[in-house]
Enzyme design. Structure first.
Site, short mmCIF file in Angstrom:
data_model
loop_
_atom_site.label_atom_id
_atom_site.label_comp_id
_atom_site.label_asym_id
_atom_site.label_seq_id
_atom_site.Cartn_x
_atom_site.Cartn_y
_atom_site.Cartn_z
N SER A 24 -15.65 -3.18 -10.90
CA SER A 24 -16.80 -2.40 -10.43
C SER A 24 -17.97 -2.52 -11.39
O SER A 24 -17.77 -2.67 -12.60
CB SER A 24 -16.38 -0.93 -10.32
OG SER A 24 -17.52 -0.08 -10.19
N TYR A 28 -13.49 6.54 -14.49
CA TYR A 28 -13.25 5.51 -13.46
C TYR A 28 -13.69 4.14 -13.99
O TYR A 28 -12.91 3.18 -14.00
CB TYR A 28 -14.01 5.85 -12.18
CG TYR A 28 -14.10 4.71 -11.21
CD1 TYR A 28 -15.30 4.02 -11.02
CD2 TYR A 28 -12.98 4.29 -10.50
CE1 TYR A 28 -15.37 2.96 -10.16
CE2 TYR A 28 -13.04 3.22 -9.63
CZ TYR A 28 -14.25 2.56 -9.47
OH TYR A 28 -14.33 1.48 -8.61
N LYS A 78 -11.53 0.56 -15.08
CA LYS A 78 -11.83 -0.78 -14.57
C LYS A 78 -12.06 -1.75 -15.73
O LYS A 78 -11.56 -2.88 -15.72
CB LYS A 78 -13.06 -0.75 -13.65
CG LYS A 78 -12.84 -0.07 -12.32
CD LYS A 78 -11.76 -0.78 -11.50
CE LYS A 78 -11.58 -0.17 -10.13
NZ LYS A 78 -10.54 -0.87 -9.34
N ASP A 98 0.85 -1.19 0.00
CA ASP A 98 0.00 0.00 0.00
C ASP A 98 0.89 1.24 0.00
O ASP A 98 1.97 1.24 0.58
CB ASP A 98 -0.90 -0.01 1.25
CG ASP A 98 -2.22 0.74 1.04
OD1 ASP A 98 -3.29 0.14 1.25
OD2 ASP A 98 -2.14 1.91 0.62
C1 WQD Z 1 -26.34 5.72 -3.80
C2 WQD Z 1 -27.72 6.34 -3.88
C3 WQD Z 1 -27.72 8.51 -4.90
C4 WQD Z 1 -25.34 10.41 -1.72
C5 WQD Z 1 -21.03 4.89 -6.54
C6 WQD Z 1 -20.09 4.82 -7.69
C7 WQD Z 1 -19.74 3.39 -8.01
C8 WQD Z 1 -19.32 2.62 -6.79
C9 WQD Z 1 -20.30 2.78 -5.65
C10 WQD Z 1 -16.91 2.37 -6.86
C11 WQD Z 1 -28.00 7.03 -5.22
C12 WQD Z 1 -28.14 8.61 -3.43
C13 WQD Z 1 -26.04 9.48 -2.49
C14 WQD Z 1 -26.06 11.49 -1.13
C15 WQD Z 1 -28.09 10.66 -2.09
N1 WQD Z 1 -18.01 3.03 -6.38
N2 WQD Z 1 -27.38 9.62 -2.66
N3 WQD Z 1 -27.41 11.57 -1.34
O1 WQD Z 1 -23.67 6.43 -7.12
O2 WQD Z 1 -24.75 4.13 -6.75
O3 WQD Z 1 -22.27 4.33 -6.88
O4 WQD Z 1 -20.48 4.19 -5.43
O5 WQD Z 1 -16.82 1.36 -7.48
O6 WQD Z 1 -18.66 3.43 -8.92
O7 WQD Z 1 -20.74 5.36 -8.82
O8 WQD Z 1 -23.46 5.22 -4.89
O9 WQD Z 1 -23.60 5.94 -2.56
O10 WQD Z 1 -23.09 7.69 -4.35
O11 WQD Z 1 -25.39 6.72 -4.20
O12 WQD Z 1 -29.34 10.79 -2.26
O13 WQD Z 1 -25.48 12.38 -0.42
O14 WQD Z 1 -27.82 7.35 -2.87
O15 WQD Z 1 -28.50 9.37 -5.72
O16 WQD Z 1 -29.37 6.86 -5.53
P1 WQD Z 1 -23.63 5.07 -6.48
P2 WQD Z 1 -23.82 6.45 -3.95
#
Ligand code: WQD
Length: 333
Positions: free
Chosen positions: A124, A148, A152, A31
């Site tokens: 991912s 990103y 991957k 790491d």
């Molecule tokens: C989840 C849900 C948001 C934050 C991301 C990456 C993906 C992976 C996982 C790496 C959605 C909603 C979120 C907030 C909200 N990472 N939300 N308010 O976007 O599905 O995936 O993380 O591999 O690559 O894209 O995850 O946790 O950001 O969002 O309403 O403050 O929560 O709209 O519906 P996401 P998320």
């Protein structure tokens, strides 16, 4: 087995190391601690009740990487190290290609040089891009919509080509959906630097009182309660998927990719309610417009992993929230 884990001090890497040690593997963490804490290593050892070695190595330092791998002589490698924020990748694509793609190339070159031909790669679900249908099987079109996800997919393809060139090579790419949760001991968990991008750590900060409220990105989606639905998977379930993947690489050559999700979706509102009951704290929120690039629903079809890895996710949303709260509340704030 001797297993080298790149990015092993990170969120998913640390939980996987606990499980690897629990399965009596010998673990070396590589790491650069750019996005992880050194003291995580001591926590991993304490939970597992076993020592593990660490090497502070950057995958762009090919010579140091080669020396470290030569010395440890791993029988398999689990490759987590990389940058993983979608928004940041849009702003700094070259960093993402350099760290995620060139770093993986350096690793694969050095693995080949020392004759290590068993690899599990942290991929991912973003390789799928906008879902054409849900649940998403591994045969869904691969069309990442951000740098990103592109990195991957590129590394998955590099691994496939290496498998075609080297008849003894065995690789598994695991396509994570939405990793959440923490080890039940509360000693390790997700510790994002700065403002959390993802839902669960942000909700945990609100419950801990360090952020005033959650912004719900849209409640007009085509979902049962109008808020986004995702396939959340407990990081301990994710960890056990990696052990199963390592075992599969021992069964013979070939390269495969598997979805690692639960196949069960939860909405933002369901997450808020579950976290409130798991923590006993209020999670105030406000609703804003949709976040650019978001989709209504992502959901894994995990049946191939269930069949070929003999693995399935077992932990439910309540457990995810309770485990995160035990970790988060133990960190103060
Ligand atoms: C989840 C849900 C948001 C934050 C991301 C990456 C993906 C992976 C996982 C790496 C959605 C909603 C979120 C907030 C909200 N990472 N939300 N308010 O976007 O599905 O995936 O993380 O591999 O690559 O894209 O995850 O946790 O950001 O969002 O309403 O403050 O929560 O709209 O519906 P996401 P998320």
């Amino acid at each position: 087995m001797r297993i080298a884990v790149t990015g092993g001090a990170g969120y998913i890497g640390s939980h996987t190391c606990v499980e690897l040690l629990g399965a009596d593997h010998e673990v070396l963490i590589l790491d650069n601690f750019a996005n992880s804490e050194r003291d995580m290593v001591a926590e991993i050892a304490a939970i597992a009740g076993k020592p593990l070695d660490t090497a502070e190595v950057d995958l762009d330092d090919r010579a140091a990487l080669g020396r470290t791998l030569e010395q440890f002589a791993p029988e398999a490698v689990v490759h987590f190290a990389g940058l993983k924020a979608v928004g940041e990748a849009m702003e700094k694509p070259l960093d993402y290609y350099r760290v995620n793609v060139t770093g993986s190339l350096n690793l694969l070159d050095e693995m080949t040089r020392i004759g290590c031909e068993r690899l599990v790669f942290s991929s991912s679900a973003t390789v799928y891009g906008m879902p054409e249908h849900v649940p998403i099987p591994e045969t869904h079109p691969l069309a990442p919509t951000n740098p990103y996800g592109q990195t991957k997919l590129m590394v998955e393809r590099i691994i496939e080509d290496l498998g075609r060139a080297r008849p003894a090579f065995s690789g598994v790419s695991l396509r994570y959906f939405n990793p959440v949760g923490a080890h039940p001991s509360g000693r390790i968990g997700e510790a994002p630097r700065g403002v959390p991008n993802n839902l669960m750590p942000f909700v945990a900060d609100v419950a801990a009182g360090v952020r005033p409220q959650l912004t719900v990105y849209g409640d007009d989606w085509d979902t049962p309660d109008g808020t986004g639905v995702r396939d959340y998977i407990h990081v301990m379930d994710l960890a056990t998927a990696h052990l199963a993947a390592i075992d599969l690489t021992g069964e013979g050559p070939g390269v495969r990719a598997f979805n690692v999700g639960s196949g069960r979706g939860y909405s933002v509102m369901e997450m808020i309610r579950a976290f409130e009951s798991g923590s006993g704290r209020e999670v105030p929120y406000t609703v804003s417009g949709r976040r650019p690039g978001d989709v209504a629903i992502t959901l894994a079809d995990p049946s191939l992993a269930e069949r070929r890895l003999n693995w399935r996710a077992t932990r439910d949303l309540a457990t995810m929230c309770e485990d995160v709260w035990r970790w988060r509340s133990g960190r103060g704030g």
